[in-house]
Design a protein around this motif. Structure first.
Motif, PDB file in Angstrom:
ATOM      1  N   CYS A   1       8.853  15.226  29.884  1.00  0.00           N
ATOM      2  CA  CYS A   1       9.600  14.349  29.415  1.00  0.00           C
ATOM      3  C   CYS A   1      10.002  14.175  27.752  1.00  0.00           C
ATOM      4  O   CYS A   1      10.589  13.469  27.365  1.00  0.00           O
ATOM      5  CB  CYS A   1       9.690  12.555  31.037  1.00  0.00           C
TER       6      CYS A   1
ATOM      7  N   LEU B   1      14.631  19.124  35.085  1.00  0.00           N
ATOM      8  CA  LEU B   1      13.756  18.119  33.731  1.00  0.00           C
ATOM      9  C   LEU B   1      14.935  17.904  32.962  1.00  0.00           C
ATOM     10  O   LEU B   1      15.259  17.053  31.882  1.00  0.00           O
ATOM     11  CB  LEU B   1      13.000  18.568  33.591  1.00  0.00           C
TER      12      LEU B   1
ATOM     13  N   GLN C   1      18.575  18.357  32.614  1.00  0.00           N
ATOM     14  CA  GLN C   1      19.831  17.923  32.801  1.00  0.00           C
ATOM     15  C   GLN C   1      19.158  16.505  33.236  1.00  0.00           C
ATOM     16  O   GLN C   1      19.997  15.112  33.150  1.00  0.00           O
ATOM     17  CB  GLN C   1      19.476  18.522  34.276  1.00  0.00           C
ATOM     18  N   ALA C   2      17.896  15.772  33.308  1.00  0.00           N
ATOM     19  CA  ALA C   2      17.594  14.282  33.885  1.00  0.00           C
ATOM     20  C   ALA C   2      17.880  13.036  32.855  1.00  0.00           C
ATOM     21  O   ALA C   2      17.944  12.737  32.772  1.00  0.00           O
ATOM     22  CB  ALA C   2      16.571  14.198  34.851  1.00  0.00           C
ATOM     23  N   ARG C   3      16.775  14.420  31.806  1.00  0.00           N
ATOM     24  CA  ARG C   3      16.841  13.257  30.010  1.00  0.00           C
ATOM     25  C   ARG C   3      17.968  14.092  29.427  1.00  0.00           C
ATOM     26  O   ARG C   3      18.380  12.682  29.177  1.00  0.00           O
ATOM     27  CB  ARG C   3      15.670  14.611  29.815  1.00  0.00           C
TER      28      ARG C   3
ATOM     29  N   TRP D   1      22.729  14.773  34.877  1.00  0.00           N
ATOM     30  CA  TRP D   1      22.155  13.724  35.642  1.00  0.00           C
ATOM     31  C   TRP D   1      22.639  12.212  36.246  1.00  0.00           C
ATOM     32  O   TRP D   1      23.065  11.995  36.610  1.00  0.00           O
ATOM     33  CB  TRP D   1      21.486  14.216  35.981  1.00  0.00           C
TER      34      TRP D   1
ATOM     35  N   PRO E   1      17.480   9.660  37.410  1.00  0.00           N
ATOM     36  CA  PRO E   1      16.289   9.183  38.385  1.00  0.00           C
ATOM     37  C   PRO E   1      15.344   9.129  37.831  1.00  0.00           C
ATOM     38  O   PRO E   1      14.104   8.410  38.421  1.00  0.00           O
ATOM     39  CB  PRO E   1      16.970  11.382  38.863  1.00  0.00           C
ATOM     40  N   CYS E   2      14.925   9.817  36.037  1.00  0.00           N
ATOM     41  CA  CYS E   2      13.990   9.451  35.350  1.00  0.00           C
ATOM     42  C   CYS E   2      13.826   7.497  35.329  1.00  0.00           C
ATOM     43  O   CYS E   2      12.294   7.494  35.497  1.00  0.00           O
ATOM     44  CB  CYS E   2      14.042  10.332  34.249  1.00  0.00           C
TER      45      CYS E   2
ATOM     46  N   LEU F   1      20.026  12.917  42.427  1.00  0.00           N
ATOM     47  CA  LEU F   1      19.774  14.154  41.729  1.00  0.00           C
ATOM     48  C   LEU F   1      21.338  15.068  41.078  1.00  0.00           C
ATOM     49  O   LEU F   1      21.686  16.144  41.371  1.00  0.00           O
ATOM     50  CB  LEU F   1      19.589  15.260  42.651  1.00  0.00           C
ATOM     51  N   GLY F   2      21.491  14.159  40.187  1.00  0.00           N
ATOM     52  CA  GLY F   2      23.011  14.719  39.579  1.00  0.00           C
ATOM     53  C   GLY F   2      24.346  15.242  41.094  1.00  0.00           C
ATOM     54  O   GLY F   2      24.352  14.561  41.932  1.00  0.00           O
ATOM     55  N   PRO F   3      25.293  15.422  40.106  1.00  0.00           N
ATOM     56  CA  PRO F   3      26.350  15.305  40.387  1.00  0.00           C
ATOM     57  C   PRO F   3      26.869  17.374  42.014  1.00  0.00           C
ATOM     58  O   PRO F   3      28.404  16.958  41.769  1.00  0.00           O
ATOM     59  CB  PRO F   3      27.665  15.327  39.229  1.00  0.00           C
TER      60      PRO F   3
ATOM     61  N   LEU G   1      10.644  16.307  38.675  1.00  0.00           N
ATOM     62  CA  LEU G   1      10.861  15.170  38.560  1.00  0.00           C
ATOM     63  C   LEU G   1       9.436  14.100  38.726  1.00  0.00           C
ATOM     64  O   LEU G   1       9.387  13.557  37.911  1.00  0.00           O
ATOM     65  CB  LEU G   1      12.181  14.183  38.549  1.00  0.00           C
TER      66      LEU G   1
ATOM     67  N   ARG H   1       7.338  12.804  36.098  1.00  0.00           N
ATOM     68  CA  ARG H   1       6.441  11.331  35.518  1.00  0.00           C
ATOM     69  C   ARG H   1       5.912  10.476  36.552  1.00  0.00           C
ATOM     70  O   ARG H   1       5.356   9.228  36.031  1.00  0.00           O
ATOM     71  CB  ARG H   1       8.171  10.313  36.450  1.00  0.00           C
TER      72      ARG H   1
END
Lengths: 262, 262
Positions: free
Chosen positions: A180, A239, A241-243, A247, B179-180, B222-224, B239, B243
């Motif tokens: 991350c 990871l 998409q989330a960062r 997402w 989410p992070c 968890l995203g769209p 994730l 984290r």
């Protein structure tokens, strides 16, 4: 759209979509809807074409062997997806199908098979890959079908990447142990991205040197266990998409997943 | 261990491991090694038992139908894994096998099937689930086999969770869109964790209320796009491990994956 006649089906059609339009069904689609799913005249489904958003449509039968769709009301406006390429050393058969499905679910906009020295699979069946991408897109609610390009050797694939596209590849020996932190440090949120998943045997030393030497590349460590290629793809894409990707929702943005409750 | 006779096999054995020890092989293991893999006297493999670390061992044949392992040198010390439970609504057949494999690769220490109102699968075949967990552990390099517990209804599974174990469940309508950020805000790095993956039809309203009401619970978005249960499991675990778990390596910690080069 009244709930009781919504078939639950969502279909990609290669035709313009607008209120009152008619969209043709391919022979395969017609057969699937009427013979396998046993839908009849008036059955409702959702359709999208990658450019006009998502629409409610009604099945109309011209005969027992052909029919089309009467397009009615739009449920979702077209929106651009992430600019996120997935480059991956091909796997065999069912595992390749699986990789394609997961890539679509995780929001990839292009699937690019890449031949590396330790790749075990033969040349990729592009039609099969494309068919898997279409089916996955229909099922996971995306508005566009990812582009599927022909397989190419790794050096050619790298040369073809735009310089401004950040290349993220998985490397057990990444210098930053925290994936991350590595992604955050890239400053690449919202920029064009490519995620590269290598073969199960890993990259050979010359390939790793080439990857490390590329400007605008990021090495991602995915933990202490050995991950299969399809696991690594989902994990890396999660990871990324989330960062850096799509997402985190924009405040107040609602996500439409199904037909309207009207 | 000389490279030329390392078979590439890694095996779980339920026997004490120490230099000079002998470990018995089950009939299935012996048959697999000698008949399927055609290994012979002196073939080398790696073994682990979940408590004594990982060791190099040499196949010894007592007859054509039985044999054992001569345990030689330790390659890795036993280390505790993450305390991370995966609770999941069971899937059918191959998809359940797949879920088990992914959970092990992603470092789960317990697999807990959970029956929800919208769960489609029948009762879980625990022996099959355990066999899949063992095989995945052998292949992905972990030192312990995750515990596999019997399926139970969701309310019972929740009641059985220790209060200090953070429950992370996937929820499209999570109040924190990133989410992070949600994981960071939990302050739960290094603490006992549980990740809950619901059925493909989602939790019903009463179940969601129950989950949201649990103290020490975290909702993860968890995203769209719509994710299948096995995709969601890998994405959520990625994730969480990145984290809060064991993905960020300690500075200087080397990861041993194979036999020593000696």
């Amino acid at each position: 759209m009244a709930r009781y006649d919504f078939s639950g089906q969502r279909l990609f059609v290669d035709a313009p979509l607008a209120a009152g339009a008619r969209a043709e069904l391919t022979r395969e689609q017609f057969s699937y809807l009427t013979t396998v799913l046993r839908l009849g005249e008036g059955a409702r489904l959702l359709v999208f074409n990658g450019r006009d958003g998502e629409w409610e449509a009604r099945l109309t039968l011209a005969s027992r062997k052909s029919g089309g769709l009467a397009v009615e009301a739009r449920t979702r406006a077209q929106e651009g997806g992430a600019d996120l390429h997935l480059l991956f050393a091909p796997l065999k058969h069912a595992r390749l199908d699986y990789m394609a499905q997961k890539a679509v679910e995780m929001g990839a906009s292009r699937l690019a098979p890449v031949m590396t020295r330790r790749t075990q699979a033969a040349r990729v069946n592009l039609e099969r890959l494309r068919a898997n991408a279409v089916e996955a897109a229909e099922q996971c609610g995306v508005l566009t079908i990812p582009e599927v390009i022909a397989d190419q050797p790794l050096p050619a694939a790298l040369a073809a990447l735009a310089p401004e596209r950040l290349l993220i590849f998985c490397d057990e020996d990444a210098e930053v142990a925290d994936p991350c932190a590595a992604l955050d440090a890239s400053g690449a949120a919202g920029r064009p991205l490519a995620v590269l998943i290598g073969p199960e045997g890993g990259f050979d030393p010359a390939e790793r040197e080439m990857l490390i030497a590329r400007p605008n590349a990021l090495r991602l460590s995915l933990g202490p266990r050995i991950l299969r290629a399809d696991t690594a793809a989902v994990a890396a894409l999660a990871l990324v998409q989330a960062r850096l990707g799509d997402w985190p929702r924009r405040a107040g943005a609602a996500q439409r997943r199904g037909p309207s409750e009207a």
